[in-house]
Write a protein that holds these residues in place. Sequence first.
Motif, PDB file in Angstrom:
ATOM      1  N   SER A 282      -2.596 -10.667   5.028  1.00 36.91           N
ATOM      2  CA  SER A 282      -1.254  -9.479   5.500  1.00 36.91           C
ATOM      3  C   SER A 282      -0.531  -9.566   4.313  1.00 36.91           C
ATOM      4  CB  SER A 282      -0.954  -8.694   6.227  1.00 36.91           C
ATOM      5  OG  SER A 282      -2.142  -8.143   7.397  1.00 36.91           O
ATOM      6  N   ILE A 283      -0.810  -8.229   3.031  1.00 30.94           N
ATOM      7  CA  ILE A 283      -0.248  -8.429   2.060  1.00 30.94           C
ATOM      8  C   ILE A 283       1.640  -8.736   2.401  1.00 30.94           C
ATOM      9  CG2 ILE A 283       1.288  -6.811   0.129  1.00 30.94           C
ATOM     10  CD1 ILE A 283      -1.641  -5.286   0.132  1.00 30.94           C
ATOM     11  N   MET A 284       2.225  -8.048   3.662  1.00 30.40           N
ATOM     12  CA  MET A 284       3.643  -8.290   4.651  1.00 30.40           C
ATOM     13  C   MET A 284       3.481  -9.349   4.549  1.00 30.40           C
ATOM     14  SD  MET A 284       3.181  -6.316   8.180  1.00 30.40           S
ATOM     15  CE  MET A 284       2.471  -7.262   9.153  1.00 30.40           C
ATOM     16  N   MET A 285       2.452 -10.006   5.012  1.00 30.22           N
ATOM     17  CA  MET A 285       3.335 -11.646   5.728  1.00 30.22           C
ATOM     18  C   MET A 285       3.993 -12.328   4.077  1.00 30.22           C
ATOM     19  SD  MET A 285       1.704 -11.478   7.820  1.00 30.22           S
ATOM     20  CE  MET A 285       2.392 -12.556   9.010  1.00 30.22           C
ATOM     21  N   ARG A 286       4.184 -12.418   3.157  1.00 32.48           N
ATOM     22  CA  ARG A 286       4.500 -12.996   2.168  1.00 32.48           C
ATOM     23  C   ARG A 286       5.807 -11.971   2.245  1.00 32.48           C
ATOM     24  NH1 ARG A 286       0.294 -15.123   3.122  1.00 32.48           N
ATOM     25  NH2 ARG A 286      -0.751 -16.970   1.910  1.00 32.48           N
ATOM     26  N   GLN A 287       6.195 -10.917   2.436  1.00 28.28           N
ATOM     27  CA  GLN A 287       7.106 -10.800   2.607  1.00 28.28           C
ATOM     28  C   GLN A 287       8.943 -10.469   3.742  1.00 28.28           C
ATOM     29  OE1 GLN A 287       7.359  -8.779   0.276  1.00 28.28           O
ATOM     30  NE2 GLN A 287       7.069  -6.687   0.428  1.00 28.28           N
ATOM     31  N   PRO A 288       9.727 -10.302   2.788  1.00 25.48           N
ATOM     32  CA  PRO A 288      10.931  -9.949   3.644  1.00 25.48           C
ATOM     33  C   PRO A 288      10.643  -9.433   5.193  1.00 25.48           C
ATOM     34  CG  PRO A 288      11.607  -9.009   1.669  1.00 25.48           C
ATOM     35  CD  PRO A 288      10.728  -9.318   2.025  1.00 25.48           C
ATOM     36  N   VAL A 289      11.584 -10.571   6.438  1.00 30.24           N
ATOM     37  CA  VAL A 289      11.008  -9.524   7.857  1.00 30.24           C
ATOM     38  C   VAL A 289      11.303  -7.601   7.491  1.00 30.24           C
ATOM     39  CG1 VAL A 289      12.189  -8.931  10.077  1.00 30.24           C
ATOM     40  CG2 VAL A 289      11.721 -11.820   8.856  1.00 30.24           C
ATOM     41  N   SER A 290      12.342  -7.311   7.033  1.00 28.03           N
ATOM     42  CA  SER A 290      13.047  -6.220   6.857  1.00 28.03           C
ATOM     43  C   SER A 290      11.176  -5.322   5.964  1.00 28.03           C
ATOM     44  CB  SER A 290      14.263  -5.954   5.545  1.00 28.03           C
ATOM     45  OG  SER A 290      14.170  -6.299   4.592  1.00 28.03           O
ATOM     46  N   LEU A 291      10.780  -5.923   5.488  1.00 28.27           N
ATOM     47  CA  LEU A 291       9.149  -4.844   4.531  1.00 28.27           C
ATOM     48  C   LEU A 291       8.237  -5.391   5.509  1.00 28.27           C
ATOM     49  CD1 LEU A 291      10.789  -5.437   1.034  1.00 28.27           C
ATOM     50  CD2 LEU A 291      10.460  -3.394   2.674  1.00 28.27           C
ATOM     51  N   LYS A 292       8.940  -6.399   6.617  1.00 28.39           N
ATOM     52  CA  LYS A 292       7.420  -6.526   7.288  1.00 28.39           C
ATOM     53  C   LYS A 292       6.893  -5.179   8.686  1.00 28.39           C
ATOM     54  CE  LYS A 292       6.633 -11.318   7.000  1.00 28.39           C
ATOM     55  NZ  LYS A 292       6.817 -12.420   7.414  1.00 28.39           N
ATOM     56  N   CYS A 293       5.742  -5.263   8.907  1.00 28.71           N
ATOM     57  CA  CYS A 293       6.077  -3.545  10.181  1.00 28.71           C
ATOM     58  C   CYS A 293       5.803  -4.664  11.134  1.00 28.71           C
ATOM     59  CB  CYS A 293       4.704  -3.065  10.067  1.00 28.71           C
ATOM     60  SG  CYS A 293       3.747  -2.675   8.221  1.00 28.71           S
TER      61      CYS A 293
ATOM     62  N   PRO B 188       2.225   2.982   6.897  1.00 26.84           N
ATOM     63  CA  PRO B 188       2.345   3.720   5.245  1.00 26.84           C
ATOM     64  C   PRO B 188       3.980   4.258   5.626  1.00 26.84           C
ATOM     65  CG  PRO B 188       0.959   4.767   7.716  1.00 26.84           C
ATOM     66  CD  PRO B 188       1.388   3.718   7.896  1.00 26.84           C
ATOM     67  N   ASP B 189       5.328   3.601   6.262  1.00 26.76           N
ATOM     68  CA  ASP B 189       6.539   4.190   6.358  1.00 26.76           C
ATOM     69  C   ASP B 189       6.624   2.706   5.490  1.00 26.76           C
ATOM     70  OD1 ASP B 189       6.504   6.315   7.483  1.00 26.76           O
ATOM     71  OD2 ASP B 189       6.753   5.984   9.062  1.00 26.76           O
ATOM     72  N   ILE B 190       6.800   1.654   6.100  1.00 24.41           N
ATOM     73  CA  ILE B 190       6.949   0.459   5.157  1.00 24.41           C
ATOM     74  C   ILE B 190       6.500  -0.011   3.888  1.00 24.41           C
ATOM     75  CG2 ILE B 190       7.013  -2.232   6.098  1.00 24.41           C
ATOM     76  CD1 ILE B 190       8.541  -0.700   8.157  1.00 24.41           C
ATOM     77  N   ILE B 191       4.915   0.890   3.696  1.00 23.20           N
ATOM     78  CA  ILE B 191       4.119   0.166   2.079  1.00 23.20           C
ATOM     79  C   ILE B 191       5.274   1.167   1.553  1.00 23.20           C
ATOM     80  CG2 ILE B 191       2.749   0.575   0.788  1.00 23.20           C
ATOM     81  CD1 ILE B 191       0.694   0.633   2.902  1.00 23.20           C
ATOM     82  N   VAL B 192       5.752   2.680   1.761  1.00 19.88           N
ATOM     83  CA  VAL B 192       6.677   3.077   0.775  1.00 19.88           C
ATOM     84  C   VAL B 192       7.909   1.871   0.560  1.00 19.88           C
ATOM     85  CG1 VAL B 192       7.862   5.006   1.101  1.00 19.88           C
ATOM     86  CG2 VAL B 192       5.947   5.209   1.317  1.00 19.88           C
ATOM     87  N   LYS B 193       8.431   2.325   1.662  1.00 19.34           N
ATOM     88  CA  LYS B 193       9.938   0.882   1.394  1.00 19.34           C
ATOM     89  C   LYS B 193       9.782  -0.017   0.902  1.00 19.34           C
ATOM     90  CE  LYS B 193      12.683  -1.026   4.565  1.00 19.34           C
ATOM     91  NZ  LYS B 193      13.258  -1.464   6.088  1.00 19.34           N
ATOM     92  N   ALA B 194       8.817  -0.815   1.156  1.00 19.33           N
ATOM     93  CA  ALA B 194       8.059  -2.025   0.421  1.00 19.33           C
ATOM     94  C   ALA B 194       8.174  -1.531  -1.390  1.00 19.33           C
ATOM     95  CB  ALA B 194       7.294  -2.629   0.603  1.00 19.33           C
ATOM     96  N   TYR B 195       7.608  -0.845  -1.574  1.00 18.70           N
ATOM     97  CA  TYR B 195       7.260  -0.169  -2.859  1.00 18.70           C
ATOM     98  C   TYR B 195       8.645   0.814  -3.595  1.00 18.70           C
ATOM     99  CZ  TYR B 195       5.149   2.294  -6.746  1.00 18.70           C
ATOM    100  OH  TYR B 195       4.812   3.203  -7.860  1.00 18.70           O
ATOM    101  N   ARG B 196       9.316   0.833  -3.065  1.00 22.12           N
ATOM    102  CA  ARG B 196      10.387   1.673  -3.755  1.00 22.12           C
ATOM    103  C   ARG B 196      12.016   0.442  -3.765  1.00 22.12           C
ATOM    104  NH1 ARG B 196       7.465   5.395  -5.823  1.00 22.12           N
ATOM    105  NH2 ARG B 196       7.787   7.387  -3.304  1.00 22.12           N
TER     106      ARG B 196
END
Length: 184
Positions: free
Chosen positions: A122-133, A140-148
């Motif tokens: 998953s793309i989110m696996m390389r993200q900080p905890v705050s940007l993981k589902c 969908p909400d987390i993708i928008v949050k991560a992108y922004r």
Amino acid sequence: MSDPIYVIESISDGAEGHPYDEILSIAVCRVDLDAGDYDTVFNEVVQAEPKYVGKRKLDYAESKGLDVQSLYTGRDLGDIVSELREIVKGQYVTSYDIRQQFTKYLCNDPWDLTGYVSIMPSIMMRQPVSLKCKYPEDEPDIIVKAYRKVFRNDPANVGRGRGAMELAQMASMVAISLRARGRF
């Protein structure tokens, strides 16, 4: 050019997944991580009569970004599945949260991409905890949050769009950003 990856995002009509819920809209971006760009190669809505889908399911899909009116002009599910399989056959695929896209839907009928694709993390696996589902249906909400959070200037030019295509584009841009930082 390195081998492309294919980022798949969809909008379903519920949080449970197969066999209780179904994908209503799906999009795919072909991403060249090294070049830092992507192309939207697939964007389809399943044809369905909204009154047969039901208000609860329509409300859920709409809350995740689906334009419910697009169901009237959508395409046949079987045709969409066949075309998707042809596009991703033998390719590396991912999504922001594999649990939402693949575990709940794309590894099950009627989509079942098992044996057609190689699934990456998953793309989110390389993200900080705050940007993981926390829950897959939050994707969908987390993708928008991560992108922004990563991009202040909307390089994918999605504006306020939240459909499957925009989700795939935003997730693709997040993956490209992660690659540029040596994290994906």
